[in-house]
Design an enzyme around this catalytic site. Structure first.
Site, PDB file in Angstrom:
ATOM      1  N   GLU A   1       0.843  -1.195   0.000  1.00 23.03           N
ATOM      2  CA  GLU A   1       0.000   0.000   0.000  1.00 23.03           C
ATOM      3  C   GLU A   1       0.880   1.249   0.000  1.00 23.03           C
ATOM      4  O   GLU A   1       1.533   1.566   0.995  1.00 23.03           O
ATOM      5  CB  GLU A   1      -0.909  -0.023   1.240  1.00 23.03           C
ATOM      6  CG  GLU A   1      -1.773   1.219   1.395  1.00 23.03           C
ATOM      7  CD  GLU A   1      -2.483   1.275   2.738  1.00 23.03           C
ATOM      8  OE1 GLU A   1      -2.974   2.365   3.080  1.00 23.03           O
ATOM      9  OE2 GLU A   1      -2.540   0.249   3.454  1.00 23.03           O
TER      10      GLU A   1
ATOM     11  N   ASP B   1      -1.545  -1.322   5.610  1.00 22.19           N
ATOM     12  CA  ASP B   1      -1.399  -0.761   6.953  1.00 22.19           C
ATOM     13  C   ASP B   1      -2.368  -1.448   7.924  1.00 22.19           C
ATOM     14  O   ASP B   1      -3.434  -1.928   7.525  1.00 22.19           O
ATOM     15  CB  ASP B   1      -1.689   0.736   6.939  1.00 22.19           C
ATOM     16  CG  ASP B   1      -0.618   1.507   6.169  1.00 22.19           C
ATOM     17  OD1 ASP B   1       0.453   0.933   5.936  1.00 22.19           O
ATOM     18  OD2 ASP B   1      -0.878   2.681   5.799  1.00 22.19           O
TER      19      ASP B   1
ATOM     20  N   ASP C   1      -4.661  -0.495   9.840  1.00 24.64           N
ATOM     21  CA  ASP C   1      -5.724   0.428  10.234  1.00 24.64           C
ATOM     22  C   ASP C   1      -6.962   0.139   9.396  1.00 24.64           C
ATOM     23  O   ASP C   1      -6.986  -0.813   8.603  1.00 24.64           O
ATOM     24  CB  ASP C   1      -5.262   1.885  10.074  1.00 24.64           C
ATOM     25  CG  ASP C   1      -4.832   2.218   8.636  1.00 24.64           C
ATOM     26  OD1 ASP C   1      -5.066   1.380   7.734  1.00 24.64           O
ATOM     27  OD2 ASP C   1      -4.260   3.304   8.426  1.00 24.64           O
TER      28      ASP C   1
ATOM     29  N   ASP D   1      -8.341   1.812   6.891  1.00 24.86           N
ATOM     30  CA  ASP D   1      -8.129   1.942   5.448  1.00 24.86           C
ATOM     31  C   ASP D   1      -7.349   0.746   4.903  1.00 24.86           C
ATOM     32  O   ASP D   1      -7.616   0.253   3.805  1.00 24.86           O
ATOM     33  CB  ASP D   1      -7.369   3.242   5.138  1.00 24.86           C
ATOM     34  CG  ASP D   1      -8.271   4.468   5.232  1.00 24.86           C
ATOM     35  OD1 ASP D   1      -9.488   4.298   5.015  1.00 24.86           O
ATOM     36  OD2 ASP D   1      -7.781   5.556   5.548  1.00 24.86           O
TER      37      ASP D   1
END
Length: 691
Positions: free
Chosen positions: A471, A544, A546, A548
């Site tokens: 990402e 990541d 998180d 997103d």
């Protein structure tokens, strides 16, 4: 080695011995699948009675001792003497192969059972089988031990371990009670023989419930109750549907509707030459006039997946056969003619529809009823009766012609939408093929057509290589330094890729990120995907830790599931597990401090509590990784990329249908079910919000 081979070396297996010697011939396998097949041999006998108009209730009980009982309120198995064998009807049904009431057209006009081996096979493969029949005001009973009739000396509850005494001179159908006049029915309870079935074979509750629900859809008005008495909390599920296969289609469809559920019914006659048993015992080839009844429910939706179920006399035919071929032939023939008639409005040109174009987004249930259908094998997965193909095809063409010619406003609008959808699918297919041809030409002309942003590895050993989909460019820089360049390749993606569950094939191929992922893996996409051509042994999604990152991972998994599913099915798609926290535990003196990585808030609190208990301090504040780019190369290598230390989550598909439903729920066009799913979730915990 002896070359002597004569008739004395041949084995002749009599009756049920053949079933016990070669069970796979009759039930497919001796694992859980074969165990479930036995259950349905008994249930289908009760369903055939309901199809013939006798009995509207069937109870299936899964007892705590792993026995199965099936009860119906139909006519009951005949208890009088069968003249050819001199045995009662009950004993004939449960001990003689190819014996029953479904060979001619006298007892059943159309039935699922037709080989006459179902009940006798279950009996042969059971350690114990008890049957009770209510007829003529009396309850009759008979028991069997591995196919042999006799009497169990039960102390209290029936058990297969009770002492068994086989009948010697003649079998006895015992009178064990009385019932009211006019009360009829059959109860069969059996214990599967663990000498036959593999260790670990068990009854699949979800499969049983699914099949019961399916049967209730196919026989409107029939009630099927499943009682599961295993476990601490017994449960009961009841299925009864008045809407038949139209309701079944609504149940199967997961996408928003383009059309209402259309119902098409028809019938056709054909002649068939079959051997008929004469009074003198001879089999004489006779030409018979048959009638095949066709019942079809179908609807198109906004999605792209096809859900098609076909049945013959309520027996599922998952591998198709002549009825499915007739359906596809009639559907394609009719829609091709309609597109040609409306070519100017649809801007279709001279291109022709193909089967995949008309099946995209289609949910359909097809049932045919005919006497003595020809199946391939006892498991009845493929219909082979040749005449059914033309009958079904004609019925489909006639039904759709009436629907498309209807003057009703709704019918006209929906017919137009169907034509728009199938032509759009055709154009997408042609566009995808052109794109593929362009790529092939590029490969032939250029030394390399791979995206410039790909950071490839040196090894040519596919099994030992890994593609990390990373990402963002910031994480790519760190990953370049952290990777093993011999075996690990990197492909960065920018932001969130297209949600391919909602998009067409053409939109997917037009998306730069999706196209580059497919191009780098190098095995094609969709139905043309070739797993052997994949350039990497593993594909690892590294996003990541998180919200997103989780969304990006879900979008990428959607792409793999829809267009590169063999990669997922073979277990070659993984998700990297980067840490959330880095705790530096202090050591006294010059001893280096300990580095501890944690992967959840709960784990972090546990580590901190452990350090406090040991009287050790730690650096404050604790480092919280918001993204991969916040790690340095050594940290990323140690925690996420190094084969010696990392943790990977393998993405697996245990049940393709269930996975498909989840992807449609989470990523599909229909928002309302997704909202209900979120609202009905675990609730909102303010402490879990990352602020």
């Amino acid at each position: 080695m002896s070359t002597d081979y004569s008739a004395r070396h041949l084995s002749v297996l009599e009756g049920l011995e053949a079933v016990r010697k070669r069970p796979g011939m009759y039930i497919g396998s001796t694992d859980s699948r074969g165990l479930m097949h036995c259950v349905w041999e008994i249930i289908d006998n009760a369903v055939d009675e309901a199809l013939a108009g006798f009995g509207t209730e069937i109870d299936v009980v899964l007892h705590a001792d792993d026995s199965v009982e099936v009860r119906d309120r139909a006519r009951g198995i005949p208890v009088d003497i069968e003249p050819k064998t001199g045995l009662t009807g009950v004993e004939v049904v449960f001990t003689k192969l190819h014996a029953g009431g479904k060979f001619g057209s006298g007892s059943y006009a159309a039935s699922g059972g037709l080989h006459g081996v179902g009940a006798s096979v279950v009996n042969a493969l059971s350690e114990r089988l008890d049957v009770e029949v209510d007829r003529d005001g009396v309850t009759w009973a008979m028991s069997f031990h591995r196919g042999e009739p006799g009497i169990f000396a039960d102390a209290e509850a029936p058990t297969p371990d009770a002492p068994f005494t086989p009948f010697t001179s003649g079998s006895e159908l015992r009178k064990v009670g009385r019932v009211a006049k006019g009360v009829t029915g059959t109860r069969v309870r059996y214990w599967a023989d663990r000498q036959i079935f593999t260790k670990g074979a068990g009854f699949q509750t979800e499969e049983l419930l699914g099949r019961a629900r399916q049967t209730a859809f196919l026989v409107p008005g029939l009630g099927i109750r499943i009682h599961d008495e295993r476990g601490e909390q017994p449960s009961t599920e009841t299925f009864r549907f008045a809407g038949g296969i139209s309701e079944f289609v609504e149940h199967l469809a997961s996408d928003a509707a383009v059309t209402d559920t259309w119902r098409i019914q028809g019938s056709g006659g054909y002649t068939e030459t079959v051997p008929v048993l004469q009074e003198n015992g001879h089999m004489v080839p006779t030409e018979l006039n048959r009638v095949c009844e066709v019942d079809l429910a179908l609807r198109w939706g906004t999605g792209y997946d096809t859900v098609f179920k076909s049945f013959v006399n309520i027996i599922s035919t998952p591998k198709g056969g002549t009825h499915q071929a007739g359906f596809e032939q009639g559907l394609l023939k009719f829609l091709r003619a309609e597109v040609e008639k409306n070519a100017r409005r649809l801007k279709a040109g001279s291109d022709k529809l193909e089967k995949d174009d008309v099946l995209a987004g289609l949910t359909a249930v097809l049932t045919v009823r005919l006497p003595e259908p020809q199946f391939e094998g006892q498991t009845k997965e493929v219909l082979g009766t040749p005449a059914v193909r033309a009958i079904v095809s004609n019925a489909v063409v006639k039904g759709l012609t009436e629907r498309f010619a209807s003057p009703k406003r709704d019918d006209k609008a929906q017919s137009s939408l169907v034509l728009d959808k199938v032509v759009a699918e055709m154009k997408s297919r042609i566009s995808a093929r052109a794109h593929k041809e362009t790529q092939r030409r590029k490969n032939a002309l250029e030394s390399s057509s791979l995206p410039a942003k790909l950071v490839d590895c040196r090894s040519n050993d596919v099994a030992d290589t890994e593609l990390f989909i990373v990402e963002g460019d910031s994480a790519l820089g760190t990953a370049k330094l952290a990777r093993d360049s011999e075996h690990q390749a990197l492909l960065p993606i920018r932001g969130k890729i297209l949600n391919v569950q909602k998009a067409s094939v053409a939109d997917m191929l037009g998306n730069a990120e999706c196209a580059s992922i497919i191009q780098v893996i190098g095995a094609g996409s969709g139905r043309s995907f070739d797993l052997e051509a994949a350039r990497y042994g593993k594909v690892i999604i590294m996003s990541d830790a998180d919200v997103d990152g989780a969304h990006i991972r879900t979008l990428l998994l959607t792409l793999f599931f829809r267009y590169m599913r063999p990669m997922v099915e073979e277990g070659r798609v993984f998700a990297a597990v980067p840490p959330l926290h880095r705790v530096v535990a202090m050591n006294p003196g010059s001893k280096p401090n300990d580095i501890i990585y944690t992967y959840s808030e709960t784990e972090l609190q546990g580590v901190l509590a452990g350090l406090k208990k040991q009287g050790r301090s730690y650096q404050d504040p604790i480092q919280r990784y918001k993204g991969l780019g916040e790690m340095d190369a050594d940290q990323l290598a140690e925690t996420t990329m190094s084969r010696a230390h990392r943790t990977l989550r393998r993405v697996r598909v245990e049940d393709a249908d269930a996975a498909n439903r989840v992807f449609e729920l989470l990523m599909g066009n229909d928002v309302a079910p997704r909202k209900e799913f979120i609202v009905a979730g675990q609730g909102l915990d303010r402490g879990r919000i990352d602020v």
